[in-house]
Design a protein around this motif. Sequence first.
Motif, PDB file in Angstrom:
ATOM      1  N   ARG A  70     -26.825  28.317 110.433  1.00  9.94           N
ATOM      2  CA  ARG A  70     -26.087  29.216 109.539  1.00  9.94           C
ATOM      3  C   ARG A  70     -25.316  28.459 108.464  1.00  9.94           C
ATOM      4  NH1 ARG A  70     -25.692  32.429 114.365  1.00  9.94           N
ATOM      5  NH2 ARG A  70     -23.867  31.269 115.099  1.00  9.94           N
ATOM      6  N   THR A  71     -25.060  27.181 108.693  1.00 12.00           N
ATOM      7  CA  THR A  71     -24.298  26.396 107.711  1.00 12.00           C
ATOM      8  C   THR A  71     -25.187  25.527 106.825  1.00 12.00           C
ATOM      9  OG1 THR A  71     -24.001  24.445 109.139  1.00 12.00           O
ATOM     10  CG2 THR A  71     -22.438  26.263 109.412  1.00 12.00           C
ATOM     11  N   ARG A  99     -31.499  19.923 111.906  1.00 10.70           N
ATOM     12  CA  ARG A  99     -30.535  19.237 112.768  1.00 10.70           C
ATOM     13  C   ARG A  99     -30.756  17.725 112.822  1.00 10.70           C
ATOM     14  NH1 ARG A  99     -30.742  21.500 118.686  1.00 10.70           N
ATOM     15  NH2 ARG A  99     -29.292  19.774 119.041  1.00 10.70           N
ATOM     16  N   ALA A 108     -26.380  18.811 115.119  1.00 14.68           N
ATOM     17  CA  ALA A 108     -25.874  19.932 115.910  1.00 14.68           C
ATOM     18  C   ALA A 108     -24.695  19.503 116.767  1.00 14.68           C
ATOM     19  CB  ALA A 108     -26.987  20.498 116.790  1.00 14.68           C
ATOM     20  N   GLU A 109     -24.622  18.236 117.093  1.00 12.14           N
ATOM     21  CA  GLU A 109     -23.501  17.709 117.862  1.00 12.14           C
ATOM     22  C   GLU A 109     -22.426  17.112 116.957  1.00 12.14           C
ATOM     23  OE1 GLU A 109     -25.073  14.936 120.649  1.00 12.14           O
ATOM     24  OE2 GLU A 109     -26.299  16.417 121.711  1.00 12.14           O
ATOM     25  N   GLY A 130     -22.174  17.533 113.468  1.00 11.92           N
ATOM     26  CA  GLY A 130     -21.845  18.292 112.272  1.00 11.92           C
ATOM     27  C   GLY A 130     -22.419  17.615 111.043  1.00 11.92           C
ATOM     28  N   ALA A 180     -30.617  25.599 117.074  1.00 19.39           N
ATOM     29  CA  ALA A 180     -29.194  25.309 116.867  1.00 19.39           C
ATOM     30  C   ALA A 180     -28.669  26.358 115.897  1.00 19.39           C
ATOM     31  CB  ALA A 180     -28.995  23.902 116.321  1.00 19.39           C
ATOM     32  N   PRO A 181     -28.493  27.594 116.364  1.00 19.13           N
ATOM     33  CA  PRO A 181     -28.186  28.713 115.465  1.00 19.13           C
ATOM     34  C   PRO A 181     -26.899  28.535 114.666  1.00 19.13           C
ATOM     35  CG  PRO A 181     -27.930  29.348 117.784  1.00 19.13           C
ATOM     36  CD  PRO A 181     -28.632  28.034 117.770  1.00 19.13           C
ATOM     37  N   GLU A 182     -25.867  27.965 115.255  1.00 17.83           N
ATOM     38  CA  GLU A 182     -24.612  27.781 114.520  1.00 17.83           C
ATOM     39  C   GLU A 182     -24.800  26.808 113.367  1.00 17.83           C
ATOM     40  OE1 GLU A 182     -21.353  26.809 117.029  1.00 17.83           O
ATOM     41  OE2 GLU A 182     -21.588  28.557 118.327  1.00 17.83           O
ATOM     42  N   LEU A 183     -25.504  25.710 113.603  1.00 21.95           N
ATOM     43  CA  LEU A 183     -25.769  24.746 112.538  1.00 21.95           C
ATOM     44  C   LEU A 183     -26.681  25.351 111.472  1.00 21.95           C
ATOM     45  CD1 LEU A 183     -25.220  21.710 111.792  1.00 21.95           C
ATOM     46  CD2 LEU A 183     -27.508  21.261 112.719  1.00 21.95           C
TER      47      LEU A 183
END
Length: 272
Positions: free
Chosen positions: A196-197, A234, A255-256, A258, A191-194
């Motif tokens: 990064r945060t 995640r 990941a879904e 947030g 879950a690359p976007e998650l």
Amino acid sequence: MTRADDSSLGSMTSPEDTGEATQTGVASATQMPLQPVDDAARQLARSLLRSARDGALAVSRPGDGHPAASLVSVATDFEGRPLLLVSALALHSAALDADPRCALLVTRGGKGDPLAHPRLTLFASASVVPADHPERETLRERFLARHSKAALYADFADFRLIRLTAESASLNGGFARAFALDAADVVDAPAPELARTAIRARDHMNDDHRDAIDALAANAGLAGTGWRIATMDRTGFEIARGDVLKRIEFGLDAAEAGYRDAFVSLVRGPAG
């Protein structure tokens, strides 16, 4: 002591007996009463691996292939793959250079019979994370978030970060609770976007919501205040206080949803 008493185990049986025993052993292994893998087993496996501060690493000794085991400090990357910080001078480091196949045993100790407590053996392949790898600093930070004293030697020239890629796992959750797990049962999907945060979300919680973290710790049966989030992924996160590390699961996929909604749902509880 007689010669028979002093002989090796292999010489105490005939070839025929050995063959029969081997065949029986294989049959027994394939007929072990394994339980069907469910979400509870997957969650237990994640908790054992991601809350482990150390584990027993099994390798093949270079030269003769003799089994060797070493105690190692353990962390995990965002997907749940184990991270080890080891010296290139150590036997297990040289062993992994010669044969990257290995196994990592992690357990949750407690009172009474040690075998009554859950443990997980991860069968994996090891690879060194190069200094110029794009994830190197993030992985280093995750390791040090679990093992702050390792900062004293993490950047020594002979130390390197090793990541274990899971192939399968064996979970023993206690009496009559044995499971054969696939890699996907233990390691999360990327879950690359998650990812990064994650550090930013963790730092926000530690800086601005310390009371909420202590409340979550209390709900998990942990005493005291001053808990902090060490690492996140995640499906959950690890909180730390001194030498204690405890995993708490969100109960949903961050990941879904947030991170904000995942934490809000956890703090409010089922009634919220």
